[in-house]
Design a protein around this motif. Sequence first.
Motif, PDB file in Angstrom:
ATOM      1  N   LYS A  69       0.865  -1.173   0.000  1.00 55.44           N
ATOM      2  CA  LYS A  69       0.000   0.000   0.000  1.00 55.44           C
ATOM      3  C   LYS A  69       0.899   1.220   0.000  1.00 55.44           C
ATOM      4  CE  LYS A  69      -1.638   1.713   3.823  1.00 55.44           C
ATOM      5  NZ  LYS A  69      -2.465   1.957   4.997  1.00 55.44           N
ATOM      6  N   GLN A  70       0.329   2.373  -0.312  1.00 61.83           N
ATOM      7  CA  GLN A  70       1.144   3.582  -0.294  1.00 61.83           C
ATOM      8  C   GLN A  70       1.545   3.871   1.141  1.00 61.83           C
ATOM      9  OE1 GLN A  70      -1.567   6.266  -2.177  1.00 61.83           O
ATOM     10  NE2 GLN A  70      -0.464   6.278  -4.094  1.00 61.83           N
ATOM     11  N   GLU A  83      -3.329  -2.599  -2.078  1.00 63.18           N
ATOM     12  CA  GLU A  83      -4.560  -1.965  -1.604  1.00 63.18           C
ATOM     13  C   GLU A  83      -4.932  -0.752  -2.433  1.00 63.18           C
ATOM     14  OE1 GLU A  83      -4.434  -1.056   2.530  1.00 63.18           O
ATOM     15  OE2 GLU A  83      -4.099  -3.146   3.106  1.00 63.18           O
ATOM     16  N   ASP A  84      -3.976  -0.211  -3.183  1.00 61.20           N
ATOM     17  CA  ASP A  84      -4.301   1.020  -3.903  1.00 61.20           C
ATOM     18  C   ASP A  84      -3.796   0.996  -5.341  1.00 61.20           C
ATOM     19  OD1 ASP A  84      -1.572   1.405  -3.076  1.00 61.20           O
ATOM     20  OD2 ASP A  84      -2.362   2.225  -1.198  1.00 61.20           O
ATOM     21  N   VAL A  85      -2.546   1.415  -5.550  1.00 65.65           N
ATOM     22  CA  VAL A  85      -2.056   1.530  -6.923  1.00 65.65           C
ATOM     23  C   VAL A  85      -1.145   0.342  -7.238  1.00 65.65           C
ATOM     24  CG1 VAL A  85      -2.205   4.023  -6.860  1.00 65.65           C
ATOM     25  CG2 VAL A  85      -0.069   2.915  -6.243  1.00 65.65           C
ATOM     26  N   ILE A  86      -0.559   0.372  -8.414  1.00 68.90           N
ATOM     27  CA  ILE A  86       0.344  -0.713  -8.792  1.00 68.90           C
ATOM     28  C   ILE A  86       1.695  -0.493  -8.106  1.00 68.90           C
ATOM     29  CG2 ILE A  86       1.490  -1.869 -10.705  1.00 68.90           C
ATOM     30  CD1 ILE A  86      -0.740  -0.944 -12.516  1.00 68.90           C
ATOM     31  N   LEU A  94      -0.516  -5.787  -8.210  1.00 69.56           N
ATOM     32  CA  LEU A  94      -1.648  -5.012  -8.715  1.00 69.56           C
ATOM     33  C   LEU A  94      -2.800  -5.025  -7.732  1.00 69.56           C
ATOM     34  CD1 LEU A  94      -0.134  -6.125 -11.411  1.00 69.56           C
ATOM     35  CD2 LEU A  94      -2.172  -5.243 -12.505  1.00 69.56           C
ATOM     36  N   PRO A  95      -3.558  -3.924  -7.697  1.00 70.52           N
ATOM     37  CA  PRO A  95      -4.772  -3.955  -6.905  1.00 70.52           C
ATOM     38  C   PRO A  95      -5.790  -4.869  -7.593  1.00 70.52           C
ATOM     39  CG  PRO A  95      -4.650  -1.915  -8.155  1.00 70.52           C
ATOM     40  CD  PRO A  95      -3.358  -2.637  -8.373  1.00 70.52           C
ATOM     41  N   THR A 131     -10.779  -6.209   4.323  1.00 68.24           N
ATOM     42  CA  THR A 131      -9.544  -5.594   3.833  1.00 68.24           C
ATOM     43  C   THR A 131      -8.812  -6.580   2.941  1.00 68.24           C
ATOM     44  OG1 THR A 131      -8.279  -6.446   5.668  1.00 68.24           O
ATOM     45  CG2 THR A 131      -9.262  -4.265   5.956  1.00 68.24           C
ATOM     46  N   GLU A 159      -5.893  -7.646   3.287  1.00 66.26           N
ATOM     47  CA  GLU A 159      -5.225  -8.671   4.095  1.00 66.26           C
ATOM     48  C   GLU A 159      -6.222  -9.726   4.533  1.00 66.26           C
ATOM     49  OE1 GLU A 159      -3.118  -6.387   7.124  1.00 66.26           O
ATOM     50  OE2 GLU A 159      -1.345  -7.414   6.325  1.00 66.26           O
ATOM     51  N   GLY A 203      -6.700  -7.555   8.656  1.00 66.47           N
ATOM     52  CA  GLY A 203      -7.396  -8.786   9.000  1.00 66.47           C
ATOM     53  C   GLY A 203      -8.889  -8.587   9.116  1.00 66.47           C
ATOM     54  N   PRO A 206      -3.980   2.714 -11.726  1.00 64.70           N
ATOM     55  CA  PRO A 206      -4.944   3.708 -11.282  1.00 64.70           C
ATOM     56  C   PRO A 206      -4.309   4.917 -10.601  1.00 64.70           C
ATOM     57  CG  PRO A 206      -4.886   1.897  -9.729  1.00 64.70           C
ATOM     58  CD  PRO A 206      -3.926   1.555 -10.810  1.00 64.70           C
ATOM     59  N   PHE A 207      -2.962   4.974 -10.551  1.00 61.79           N
ATOM     60  CA  PHE A 207      -2.366   6.134  -9.887  1.00 61.79           C
ATOM     61  C   PHE A 207      -2.818   7.429 -10.550  1.00 61.79           C
ATOM     62  CE2 PHE A 207       0.992   9.265  -9.186  1.00 61.79           C
ATOM     63  CZ  PHE A 207       0.954   9.310  -7.818  1.00 61.79           C
ATOM     64  N   TYR A 235      -5.480   8.418  -7.820  1.00 62.73           N
ATOM     65  CA  TYR A 235      -4.694   8.788  -6.643  1.00 62.73           C
ATOM     66  C   TYR A 235      -3.915  10.077  -6.763  1.00 62.73           C
ATOM     67  CZ  TYR A 235      -5.931   4.258  -4.866  1.00 62.73           C
ATOM     68  OH  TYR A 235      -6.634   3.192  -4.410  1.00 62.73           O
ATOM     69  N   PRO A 271      -9.135  -0.721 -11.008  1.00 64.40           N
ATOM     70  CA  PRO A 271      -9.760  -1.974 -10.575  1.00 64.40           C
ATOM     71  C   PRO A 271     -10.860  -1.733  -9.545  1.00 64.40           C
ATOM     72  CG  PRO A 271      -7.391  -2.092 -10.343  1.00 64.40           C
ATOM     73  CD  PRO A 271      -7.705  -0.693 -10.743  1.00 64.40           C
TER      74      PRO A 271
END
Lengths: 346, 229, 153, 555
Positions: free
Chosen positions: A106-107, A139-142, A157-158, A293, A295, C150, D153-154, D158, D242
């Motif tokens: 994640k970022q 969780e967000d970007v690549i 990848l997300p 999430t 995870e 989690g 998707p950046f 973002y 995505p």
Amino acid sequence: MLDFPLFPESASTFAPKVDALYFFTLALTAFFTLLIFAAVLFMFVKYRRTEENQVGDPIHGSTLLEIIWSVIPFLIVMLLFFWGAQVFWVGVSIPEDAREYLVTGKQWMWKIQHPEGHREINTLHVPIGEKIKLTMTSEDVIHSFFIPAFRVKQDVLPGRYTQLWFEATKTGEYHLFCTEYCGAEHSQMIGTVTVMEKDEYQDWLAGGIVGSSPVASGEELFQQYACNTCHENSGDTLRGPSLKGIAGNAVTLADGASVNRDENYLRESIVRPSSKMVAGYQNLMPTYQGQITEEGLSHLVAYIKSLGSEADANENSGHGSSDHGESHDDEAADAESTESTEASAE
Amino acid sequence: MSSQALGESKLHHHFETYEQQKETSFLGMWLFLAQEVMFFGGAFAAYVNYRTLYPEAFVAGSQQLDTTIGFLNTLVLLCSSFTMVYAVWAAQNSKGPKKIALGLYGTIFFGGIFLIVKYFEYGAKFAHHLVPGYNFIPPVQDIPHAESTEIFFALYFGMTGLHALHMIVGMGIMAVMLFGLHTGKSWAIWDRKNHNFVEGFGLYWHFVDIVWIFLFPFLYLLGAHPPSF
Amino acid sequence: MSDNHHDDEHHEHSLKPHIFNLLALFGLTTLTWFSAAYLKFGEPWDNLIALGIAITKASLVILIFMHVKEATRLVKVCAFGGFFWIFLFFAYLVGDVLTRPGTTTYEGWQPDVRKAVEAPIHHGHGGGHEGGHGHGEGHGAGHGEDHGHGGGH
Amino acid sequence: MSQTTHGTTAEHEFPKEHYLNAAHGWKSWLLTTDHKRICILYLISVSVFFAIGGMYAGMIRLELVTPEGDLFQPDTYNRVFTMHAVMMIFFFLIPSIPATLGNFFIPLMIGAKDVAFPKLNLASWYMYLMGSSLALFALFKGGVDTGWTFYTPFSTTYSNSYVSTVAVGIFINGFSSIFTGVNFMATIHRMRAPGMTWFRLPLFIWAHYATSLIMVLGTPVLAITILLVGMERLFKFGFFDPALGGDPVLFQHLFWFYSHPAVYIMILPSMGVMSEIIATFTRKPIFGYHFVAFSSMGIAIIGFLVWGHHLFLSSQSVYASLVFSFLTMLVAVPSAVKVFNWGATLYRGSIAYTTPMFYALGFLGLFTIGGLTGVMLGTLGLDIHMHDTYFVVAHFHYIMVGGALFGYLGGLHFYWPKMFGRSARGFFPHLSALLIFVGFNLTFFPQFILGYLGMPRRYHVYPEEFQVLNVMSTAGATVLAIGYALPVFYMIWSLKRGEIAGPNPWGASGLEWQTQSPPILHNFESMPVVTEDPYTYHPPAQEGAGQPAAAHSAS
């Protein structure tokens, strides 16, 4: 100050394969570059213009030469292609029997979880001489997971899982980088990989704060979201397919297509249950997108994968095990369809 | 549109012959159209990608569109192509400005009908909560990838929108041509010897028609159901 | 382009081929509309029929309305080259998508039209895709401890 | 072509009438349709963007002197490297040779009075101006931080920077490129002088024809991609994110479908310039003319089908990766053929030591390194390790600076006397070429090592052991900067004070050297007629016309 590295540490079974290819191509590059530089410089001096009006010899070309210097480079690049493809194939063939770590990017951090449940952020401890497989998502970007000393890299990848594997051969601390540009602190999304002797690693595991393992957390989630009401202990008929032993096998979907139930399939089936319905079931399951999430999803997938055999399932799940006997019929049906469609799934 | 690419009444300084000038302007127009093919092609590529990934959602999306309206609109657009051909024919054969203008008015008329129908179709999408990113609700829930119907509608709006934009630009150019015809401007005297502008514009208009010829089956027909009369 | 080399000859063009062409296009449009609505041969065939008719229609427009039939070879190449080129792109794209891990295999695949035909059900349920929008604000959120990992705690 | 005097000593007078003084006033420039004047307009504007891009390059190298990242905030650094790439790629490299030298010399070389669509040509410059102004505007507002690749998707969800503004700028600029491409193709097909058959065309023309093909077929795909990104940002249409149901890999396919061939837009014209320079300064036909011509087309066509080699690790299908790797290997063959043919052209030539020739020699060496490291990156097994590291950065700078920019600078020095009627030669041009060659290698060679060591691209903070190599790189960049700055002075100086060139200062063949320098408004006094193959040099031994041309038949 001037003591700086020119070549990276080589610390995995994969690294020598890449290095061999590297040295070969490097030699090739050096040879052709020097050849051309030398030839050009030689002619530059030898055929310099000595008189103002001098012209060059009107040589128009030679088909033979053209063929020679088309065919030779062609053969060389074909050699490189096949060699490179072979090394690549080793890199992308994820061994089945590897220890599986879960990685979430994640970022701007890497969250890593050991099969025993230990969690790490931006560090990764692995034992030497053992095959390690990382199942990764974002969780967000690549992002891209890169350990230079092991010569392994894979984009993260997300919305889907990607995997990479390695087997460390040398103890020590190595860099871990994010290599896909991911925003402001891209260059801070780094960490260290520590390769330890096996017994040291066991000590490390023992000394660390043990969280619950991914499988256990997955099971906890499984209970929390009451997945078992449909997938395990609903009496006469299961409203959803049994999850035992399904991971990695093919299944026939409601629309007649066949799909391999890998990590991505399992994830999608939780997030968007309607995407790929198993034949013979109603679309009853709500979507869990945004509710669990990344995870948590990884944990659930790990839990479902752990249901691979009856023995595993019993060992890992204290509570639900008594109900397992109920679903034999479905399992048999599943297994049958699995066999019949495996060929087409390949 | 490269209006200057099309022939005008005089021989430009950099050409040797009228024939060279004419062939050059048509080649330019065709290259421009090849470019347009790649432009729309990129959007079609996105369509192909997602239809391969989410076929059921795309079928569900198609079924929210009215094939009868699409069908009739296709006929309308084909008519506009024919009136365009008529204008070109009139110019090629020196039939006089009135007949050329007739063809152009016909094209604007049919193009206008097409756009008006499109306007009502768009309106219906807003009413039915089918506008992606704005008020979207998947029209059918219990199919695989039901949520991805949103991408279908994103592509629907994107592609038909671009197509409509091309039509509007074309109609603008036709308005200029008609202005030229009615006021007898020197650049708008089109006859057997000089009709490059009309013919070149015709190519553009037909191209827009071709885009729709592909959009119609891609968006409306693939996986359609019988229309309800 | 029909009369590149005969500009000065008085060679009257006829509207006839264009009228026939328009009628053929009408016919093909009706055919594709009808076949899409009533003829069901199964997934790949229906699509191939629709696409085949579209390609035929486009070719008719290009060859007759756009006078490419009588045009030079260069113009023919320009007219069809773009389509060929974008087709190559499609082929690669679909090839990649279909051979990616996790993509459904398409042997004997049938879309589940039955369900999709049912009247639209408007569940007031947009949660599925809303989940993603919130991430936009995540830009500044830096190294905070991963909250809620989690999800089961 | 008539007999040319190869000597360069003859005294010349500056012509009284030429395109530069054919009309006066700012209107005569801003509304010109003369391809030569549009070349000058482009020359000025791309130089401005080269300077801006170079400034950003300097900022990047300055930041990377220390491993701590203490000069800029991370966010600032990201904007700096993004703006460097956007300015250099979209607003300098892509228009550089085609829009300046191509614009000026394609009509001259084929014996035409102008390009096919002069007004479209001017429109293309205005498109460029609008697109680049938008990018500049975004820059002043705070820039964009997505990297020039705009990966989703950046970029769509973002990034908080001015993505849409720059995207619109690039979209508009794309049309400038498309117009140029359409114009050149129509010009080359339809505007050739009598006798100028396809195989009498200079190789510069072949290279530009191949380039135009890519511009026409590739740029629109970038335009639509950018448009889709814009729609996703503005209307939340889920094309690529995505989280909205999109597929980020589709973006990468669409983006690289243009942006890989775009590399060939940069390098092919440079190859064309190289052919001209090498033929002129060896006074001999290019070895294997047909093979060099066809290899340009081969590179353009195969080069279109290799974009997937940017996606080996993006979760693209393994089978697609295999196909793309294979095709990438194939594209190496025509490139190798070109290098060998240029090398062979030197054999038994009459080699003159001039600044353009020095650039050509530098090009041969650097392009070889750039090309072969490209083959390394196309090798699947190696790309796993090298992808997105400084190895890639070094590789593409060897192609884009060592290849494309060397072609541009070499071409500028070569054609300067034709364009302005006065020569810029002597010590300073030589020195500048040398500084650029040395500085360039010092800057980018260490980056190969850094890359294999594992230093990722776009890092603002890096591990300490990489510092020495980074300092070397920055030192090289300083030398490079001096090398770039010198031409600004001596070339401007030469406009007034340079030696008067005369029509053919280099003793070259080719139609462009038949007319006066600078040329008259419509290029030629009378329509030239071509009777010989390109690069035909007559031995000077016997004076007078009528000497049989040297053996024509190739091979």
